[in-house]
Each structure stands twice: as structure tokens, then as C-alpha cells.
Design a protein around this motif. Sequence first.
Motif, PDB file in Angstrom:
ATOM      1  N   LEU A 133       1.014  -1.233   0.061  1.00  0.00           N
ATOM      2  CA  LEU A 133      -0.171   0.021  -0.136  1.00  0.00           C
ATOM      3  C   LEU A 133       0.796   1.235   0.034  1.00  0.00           C
ATOM      4  CD1 LEU A 133      -3.269   0.472   2.165  1.00  0.00           C
ATOM      5  CD2 LEU A 133      -1.501   2.333   1.846  1.00  0.00           C
ATOM      6  N   LEU A 134       0.738   1.936  -1.143  1.00  0.00           N
ATOM      7  CA  LEU A 134       1.707   3.229  -1.370  1.00  0.00           C
ATOM      8  C   LEU A 134       0.588   4.496  -1.147  1.00  0.00           C
ATOM      9  CD1 LEU A 134       3.916   2.189  -4.327  1.00  0.00           C
ATOM     10  CD2 LEU A 134       4.424   2.071  -1.774  1.00  0.00           C
ATOM     11  N   GLY A 135      -0.541   4.422  -1.107  1.00  0.00           N
ATOM     12  CA  GLY A 135      -1.170   5.295  -0.839  1.00  0.00           C
ATOM     13  C   GLY A 135      -1.929   5.827   0.502  1.00  0.00           C
ATOM     14  N   SER A 136      -3.096   6.175   0.451  1.00  0.00           N
ATOM     15  CA  SER A 136      -3.668   6.194   1.883  1.00  0.00           C
ATOM     16  C   SER A 136      -5.364   5.672   2.019  1.00  0.00           C
ATOM     17  CB  SER A 136      -3.829   7.939   2.095  1.00  0.00           C
ATOM     18  OG  SER A 136      -4.682   8.580   1.013  1.00  0.00           O
ATOM     19  N   VAL A 137      -5.382   5.171   3.131  1.00  0.00           N
ATOM     20  CA  VAL A 137      -6.644   4.639   3.671  1.00  0.00           C
ATOM     21  C   VAL A 137      -7.242   5.439   4.612  1.00  0.00           C
ATOM     22  CG1 VAL A 137      -7.824   2.702   4.336  1.00  0.00           C
ATOM     23  CG2 VAL A 137      -6.032   2.425   2.552  1.00  0.00           C
ATOM     24  N   SER A 146     -13.863  -5.223  11.054  1.00  0.00           N
ATOM     25  CA  SER A 146     -12.327  -5.215  11.013  1.00  0.00           C
ATOM     26  C   SER A 146     -11.731  -4.684   9.720  1.00  0.00           C
ATOM     27  CB  SER A 146     -11.792  -6.813  10.891  1.00  0.00           C
ATOM     28  OG  SER A 146     -12.342  -7.349   9.809  1.00  0.00           O
ATOM     29  N   VAL A 147     -10.557  -4.211   9.951  1.00  0.00           N
ATOM     30  CA  VAL A 147      -9.700  -3.618   8.960  1.00  0.00           C
ATOM     31  C   VAL A 147      -8.406  -4.339   8.774  1.00  0.00           C
ATOM     32  CG1 VAL A 147      -8.390  -1.677   7.883  1.00  0.00           C
ATOM     33  CG2 VAL A 147     -10.684  -1.319   9.010  1.00  0.00           C
ATOM     34  N   THR A 148      -8.047  -4.987   7.676  1.00  0.00           N
ATOM     35  CA  THR A 148      -6.729  -5.502   7.410  1.00  0.00           C
ATOM     36  C   THR A 148      -5.947  -5.078   6.194  1.00  0.00           C
ATOM     37  OG1 THR A 148      -7.897  -7.543   8.276  1.00  0.00           O
ATOM     38  CG2 THR A 148      -5.904  -8.000   6.920  1.00  0.00           C
ATOM     39  N   VAL A 149      -4.721  -4.966   6.632  1.00  0.00           N
ATOM     40  CA  VAL A 149      -3.763  -4.132   5.540  1.00  0.00           C
ATOM     41  C   VAL A 149      -2.485  -5.168   5.506  1.00  0.00           C
ATOM     42  CG1 VAL A 149      -2.254  -2.502   4.936  1.00  0.00           C
ATOM     43  CG2 VAL A 149      -4.249  -1.788   6.210  1.00  0.00           C
ATOM     44  N   GLY A 150      -2.248  -5.579   4.262  1.00  0.00           N
ATOM     45  CA  GLY A 150      -1.138  -6.566   3.980  1.00  0.00           C
ATOM     46  C   GLY A 150       0.333  -5.923   4.180  1.00  0.00           C
ATOM     47  N   ASP A 151       1.267  -6.638   3.773  1.00  0.00           N
ATOM     48  CA  ASP A 151       2.657  -6.309   3.907  1.00  0.00           C
ATOM     49  C   ASP A 151       3.115  -4.896   2.972  1.00  0.00           C
ATOM     50  OD1 ASP A 151       2.765  -8.620   5.316  1.00  0.00           O
ATOM     51  OD2 ASP A 151       3.564  -9.935   3.707  1.00  0.00           O
ATOM     52  N   HIS A 152       4.145  -4.473   3.641  1.00  0.00           N
ATOM     53  CA  HIS A 152       4.827  -3.369   3.061  1.00  0.00           C
ATOM     54  C   HIS A 152       3.842  -2.214   2.916  1.00  0.00           C
ATOM     55  CE1 HIS A 152       8.393  -6.051   2.227  1.00  0.00           C
ATOM     56  NE2 HIS A 152       7.436  -7.031   1.792  1.00  0.00           N
ATOM     57  N   LEU A 153       3.256  -1.683   4.047  1.00  0.00           N
ATOM     58  CA  LEU A 153       2.666  -0.547   3.927  1.00  0.00           C
ATOM     59  C   LEU A 153       3.736   0.708   3.809  1.00  0.00           C
ATOM     60  CD1 LEU A 153      -0.472   0.313   6.211  1.00  0.00           C
ATOM     61  CD2 LEU A 153       1.105   2.022   5.820  1.00  0.00           C
ATOM     62  N   LEU A 154       3.509   1.408   2.844  1.00  0.00           N
ATOM     63  CA  LEU A 154       4.331   2.581   2.494  1.00  0.00           C
ATOM     64  C   LEU A 154       3.705   3.753   2.740  1.00  0.00           C
ATOM     65  CD1 LEU A 154       6.546   1.140  -0.478  1.00  0.00           C
ATOM     66  CD2 LEU A 154       7.176   1.339   1.935  1.00  0.00           C
ATOM     67  N   GLY A 155       2.176   3.659   2.533  1.00  0.00           N
ATOM     68  CA  GLY A 155       1.362   4.967   2.933  1.00  0.00           C
ATOM     69  C   GLY A 155       0.784   5.133   4.165  1.00  0.00           C
ATOM     70  N   SER A 156      -0.425   5.675   4.272  1.00  0.00           N
ATOM     71  CA  SER A 156      -0.911   6.176   5.524  1.00  0.00           C
ATOM     72  C   SER A 156      -2.310   5.477   5.715  1.00  0.00           C
ATOM     73  CB  SER A 156      -0.822   7.561   5.686  1.00  0.00           C
ATOM     74  OG  SER A 156      -2.036   8.037   4.612  1.00  0.00           O
ATOM     75  N   VAL A 157      -2.718   5.030   7.038  1.00  0.00           N
ATOM     76  CA  VAL A 157      -4.044   4.441   7.157  1.00  0.00           C
ATOM     77  C   VAL A 157      -4.434   5.175   8.642  1.00  0.00           C
ATOM     78  CG1 VAL A 157      -5.213   2.548   7.985  1.00  0.00           C
ATOM     79  CG2 VAL A 157      -3.317   2.205   6.529  1.00  0.00           C
ATOM     80  N   THR A 158      -5.875   5.904   8.360  1.00  0.00           N
ATOM     81  CA  THR A 158      -6.309   6.506   9.490  1.00  0.00           C
ATOM     82  C   THR A 158      -7.659   5.903   9.627  1.00  0.00           C
ATOM     83  OG1 THR A 158      -5.344   8.515   8.401  1.00  0.00           O
ATOM     84  CG2 THR A 158      -7.115   8.652  10.127  1.00  0.00           C
ATOM     85  N   VAL A 159      -7.782   5.660  11.116  1.00  0.00           N
ATOM     86  CA  VAL A 159      -9.137   5.179  11.507  1.00  0.00           C
ATOM     87  C   VAL A 159      -9.637   6.164  12.691  1.00  0.00           C
ATOM     88  CG1 VAL A 159     -10.164   3.038  12.737  1.00  0.00           C
ATOM     89  CG2 VAL A 159      -8.218   2.707  11.328  1.00  0.00           C
ATOM     90  N   GLY A 160     -10.944   6.434  12.379  1.00  0.00           N
ATOM     91  CA  GLY A 160     -11.789   7.441  13.302  1.00  0.00           C
ATOM     92  C   GLY A 160     -11.780   7.112  14.798  1.00  0.00           C
ATOM     93  N   ASP A 161     -12.877   7.523  15.391  1.00  0.00           N
ATOM     94  CA  ASP A 161     -13.034   7.076  16.769  1.00  0.00           C
ATOM     95  C   ASP A 161     -13.871   6.091  16.988  1.00  0.00           C
ATOM     96  OD1 ASP A 161     -11.609   9.602  17.217  1.00  0.00           O
ATOM     97  OD2 ASP A 161     -13.578  10.907  17.549  1.00  0.00           O
ATOM     98  N   HIS A 162     -14.106   5.496  18.245  1.00  0.00           N
ATOM     99  CA  HIS A 162     -14.928   4.501  18.505  1.00  0.00           C
ATOM    100  C   HIS A 162     -14.587   3.099  17.744  1.00  0.00           C
ATOM    101  CE1 HIS A 162     -16.837   7.081  21.294  1.00  0.00           C
ATOM    102  NE2 HIS A 162     -16.859   8.166  20.238  1.00  0.00           N
ATOM    103  N   LEU A 163     -13.523   2.811  17.663  1.00  0.00           N
ATOM    104  CA  LEU A 163     -13.071   1.440  16.961  1.00  0.00           C
ATOM    105  C   LEU A 163     -13.565   0.517  17.939  1.00  0.00           C
ATOM    106  CD1 LEU A 163     -10.114   0.419  14.919  1.00  0.00           C
ATOM    107  CD2 LEU A 163     -11.021  -1.051  16.131  1.00  0.00           C
ATOM    108  N   ASP A 171       3.325  -7.290   7.970  1.00  0.00           N
ATOM    109  CA  ASP A 171       4.765  -6.936   8.410  1.00  0.00           C
ATOM    110  C   ASP A 171       5.108  -5.578   7.331  1.00  0.00           C
ATOM    111  OD1 ASP A 171       4.944  -9.006   9.998  1.00  0.00           O
ATOM    112  OD2 ASP A 171       5.745 -10.304   8.315  1.00  0.00           O
ATOM    113  N   HIS A 172       6.419  -5.185   7.769  1.00  0.00           N
ATOM    114  CA  HIS A 172       7.097  -4.153   7.219  1.00  0.00           C
ATOM    115  C   HIS A 172       6.237  -2.883   6.912  1.00  0.00           C
ATOM    116  CE1 HIS A 172      10.290  -6.947   6.448  1.00  0.00           C
ATOM    117  NE2 HIS A 172       9.308  -7.896   6.046  1.00  0.00           N
ATOM    118  N   LEU A 173       5.650  -2.449   7.810  1.00  0.00           N
ATOM    119  CA  LEU A 173       5.061  -0.978   8.027  1.00  0.00           C
ATOM    120  C   LEU A 173       6.056   0.146   7.733  1.00  0.00           C
ATOM    121  CD1 LEU A 173       1.941  -0.001   9.794  1.00  0.00           C
ATOM    122  CD2 LEU A 173       3.498   1.610   9.467  1.00  0.00           C
ATOM    123  N   LEU A 174       6.006   0.957   6.702  1.00  0.00           N
ATOM    124  CA  LEU A 174       6.963   1.834   6.420  1.00  0.00           C
ATOM    125  C   LEU A 174       6.211   3.372   6.601  1.00  0.00           C
ATOM    126  CD1 LEU A 174       9.037   0.451   3.588  1.00  0.00           C
ATOM    127  CD2 LEU A 174       9.597   0.358   5.914  1.00  0.00           C
ATOM    128  N   GLY A 175       4.981   3.328   6.602  1.00  0.00           N
ATOM    129  CA  GLY A 175       4.158   4.489   6.327  1.00  0.00           C
ATOM    130  C   GLY A 175       3.605   4.911   7.759  1.00  0.00           C
TER     131      GLY A 175
END
Length: 528
Positions: A133-137, A146-163, A171-175
Motif C-alpha cells: 500500500l503506497l497511498g492512503s486509507v 475489521s480492517v486488514t492491511v497487507g505487507d509493506h505498507l508505505l502509505g498512511s492508514v487513518t481510523v476514526g473514533d470508537h473502533l 509486516d514491514h509497515l513503513l508509512g
Amino acid sequence: MAHLLGSGTVGDHLLGSITLVDHFLGSVTVGDHILESVTVGDYLLESVTVCDHLLESVTVGDNFQGSVTVDDHLLESVTVSDHLGSVLFGDHLLGSVLFGDHLQGSVLFGDHLLGSVTVGDHILESVTVGDHLLGSVTVGDHLLESVTVGDHLLGSVTVGDHLLESVTLVDHLLGSVTVGDHLHGGVTVGDHLLGIVLFGDHLQGSVLFGDHLQGSVTVGDHLLGSVTVGDHLHGGVTVGDHLLESVTVGDHLQGSVLFGDHLLGNITVGDHLLGSVTVGDHLLGSVTVSDHLLGSVLFGDHLQGSVTVGDHLLGSVTVGDHLLGSVTVAEHLHGGVTVGDHLHGGVTVGDHILGSVTVSDHLLGSVTVVTTQGGPSVTTCWSDLFGDHLQGSVLSGDHLQGSGLFGDHLQGRALFDDHLQGSVLFGDHLQGSVLFGDHLQGSVLFGDHLQGSVTVGDHLLGSVTVGDHLLGSVTVAEHLHGGVTVGDHLHGGVTVGDHLLGSVTVSDHLLGSVTVGDYFLGSVTCQI
């Protein structure tokens, strides 16, 4: 046309636009290389499939209960309104995807997402993003599944309140990953985190990080859940104020961990800590640091809980003022332990001390240096520094070879066991009691105005020196082989047991008494 019940197929290289009205009950398949747009109205109950290389946009209306499939290389945008069913995206998404509120189905993205994905509030199902993932979620508030993100995250993930459910990052989260307030579910991050993870306030769920964390993790205030970090932490972990539950850090921590004030829960750090751990004021819970601490641990003021450090401490432990709880350091202390002013609790240090223990002013509690009881003799090389106005107790075991320094106005008591081979220095105005065991081979020096009592056991081989204006008492047991020296204006009493082989010297203005027992072979000098 409204209420379509059948199916439609559009071939490759579409240059125009397709519009499907409300209440679509059939299926539509669009071929490769779409250059324009596909629009689907409200209440889609079946499926829409868009093949490769979509260059424009796909828009789906509200109350979507069917499925939308977009194949590889989406270069523009997909917009889905509220109440979504199921959506499948292929690899290499380069554009943007926007989902409305109340997503009740599931969303699956393939590998190499380079664009942006935005999901509205109240997700009831799952979102899955593939590898690289090179972009943004961005996910809105009230995520219930549930939210699942695979290997080699280079972008950004944002989750709001009340998860309320779970977020899994492999593995390999770079973002960067940002999670809002009131996390009630679970967050799992795989190995080799090189990026940034930020959590909001009031985390009540659980957070699990894999090994080799080299990035940074920040957790907001009022942590009610648990945070677990795997081995080989090289980055930084920051936890806000009012931690009520537990934080566990694995072995080989080489980075930094920072905790805010009012920690009410538990912190556990594994073996081989090479980095630094900082804990804020008002610690009411417990902190456990395992063996081979090579880094530094710093605690703020008003520690009311407990701190336990394992064997082979090579680094440093610093505790702020007003310690009301307990600090326990196991065997083989090679580093330094420093405690601030107004210690009301207890400090216990195990065998084989090769480092230093420093306690500041107004010690009201106790400091204990332990040695093996009933086992082989233990040699402890130590350096203790105690500030002024010690009102508590200091207990030291056998075979001490280092040095101890006590400040002025000692009102408590100091107890040293047998075979002291180092040096102990006491300041002026000692009003408490000092007791030395047998076979004292080092040197003991007392300042002026000693008003308390000093007792030395049998076989004194070293030296005891008392300053001017002794108002209390000095007692030396049998077999004194060393020397006892008392300064001017002795008003109290000096008593030496039998078999004096050394020397006792009392300076000018002796107003008190000197008593020497039987078998006197040494010398007594009193200058009156």
C-alpha cells in the motif's frame, strides 16, 4: 431505465458514459479501457463488473446491496454512497475511492494501492487492503468490524473514533497509521514497523506489535487496555497520562519508551534493555524490568507503586522525589540507582553490587542491600550516597568493599553486616544509631556533634574516626586491632572491649568517659 431485471455487456475501449437508473436488479459487465464514466443509481441489488484500465469514474448510489468489482489499474475515482453491500478491487489502484456512511458489506483491495481510499462512518463489515500500500486509507468513526492491511505498507492508514473491532497490519509497515479516540477493539501490527503509529485517547482494547519495531508509536491519554511490543524495539513508544492497564515490551529494547503521569496499571520490559524508559509522575502501578538492563530508566515524582529490576543491571535507574512505594533491584548491579528527595518507601538491592546507589535528602523509608544468607560468602563492591536528614533505615549486607557517604542530620539508623572492607563517611549532627558487624577492615569517619550511638563489632581491623563535640556513645567490641580516634570536646562515652591490640586516641577537652576492657596490649591516649 428503471427496474432493469436482465444483464448487459459493454465491450472494450468505451469512450462515452454509462448510466443505470434506480432499482437495478440485473448485472452489467464493462470491458477494458473505459475512458469515461459509469453511474449506477440507488438500490442496486445485483452486480457491476468493470474490467482493467478504468481511466474515469464509477459512481454507485445509496442502499447498495449487490456487488461492484473493479479489476486492475484503476486510474481515476470510484464513489459509493451510503449503505454499501460488497466491493472488490483489483491490483494497482492509482485513483481514489470514496465510500459513504453505513458500510454493511465488505471491501477488498488488491496489491499495490497507490491512490486514496476513504470510508465513511459506521462500518459494519470488513475492509481488506493487499500488499504494498503506497497511498492512503481513511476510515471514519464507529468501525464495528475489521480492517486488514497487507505487507509493506508505505502509505498512511487513518481510523476514526470508537473502533469496536480489530485492525490488522502485517509486516514491514513503513508509512503511518492513526487511530482515533475510544478504541475498544484490537490492533495488531506485524514485524519490522519502520513508520509511525498514533493512537488517540481512551484506548480500552488491545494493541499488539511484532518484533523489530524501528518506527514510533504514540498512545494517547487514559489507556484502559493493553499494549504489547515484541522483541528488538529500536524505535520510540510514547504512552499518555492515566495508564490503567498493562504495557508489555519484549526483549532487546534499543529505542525509547515514554509514559505520562498517573500510571495505574502495569509495565513489563523484557531482557537486554539497551534504550531508555521514562515514566511520569504519580506512578501507582508496577514496573518490571527484566535482566541485563544496559540502558536507562527514569521515574518521575510521587512513585507510589512498585519497581522491580532484574539481574545484571548495567545501566541506570532514576526515581524522582517523594517515593512512597518500593524499588527492588536484583543481583549483579553494575550501574547506578538514584532516588530523589523524601523517600518514604523502600529500596532493596540484591547481591553482587558493583555499581552505585544514591539517595537524596530526607530519607524516611528504608534502603536494604541484601547478601546471600547461609550460602557462600558474597563480595559486594558498592558506592552509596545518602543525602541529609535521613530518618529511615539503611541495611547493608556482608562483605561490602565500596564506599558509603551519608549527609548531615542522620536521625534514623544504619546497619552494616560483617566484613566491611570499604569506607563509610557520616556527616555532622548524627542523632540516630549506627551499627557495624564483626571484622570491620575499612574506615569509618563521623563528623562533628555526634549525638547518637555508634556500635562496632568484634575484630575491628580498620579505623573509626569521630569528629569534635561527641555527645553520644561509641562502643567497640572485643579484639580491636585498628585505631579509634575521637575529636575535641568529648562529652559522651567511649567503650572498648577486651583484647585491645590497637590504639584509642581522644583529643582535647575530654569531659566524658573512656572505658577499656581486659587484656589491654595497645595504647590509649587522652589529651585533657
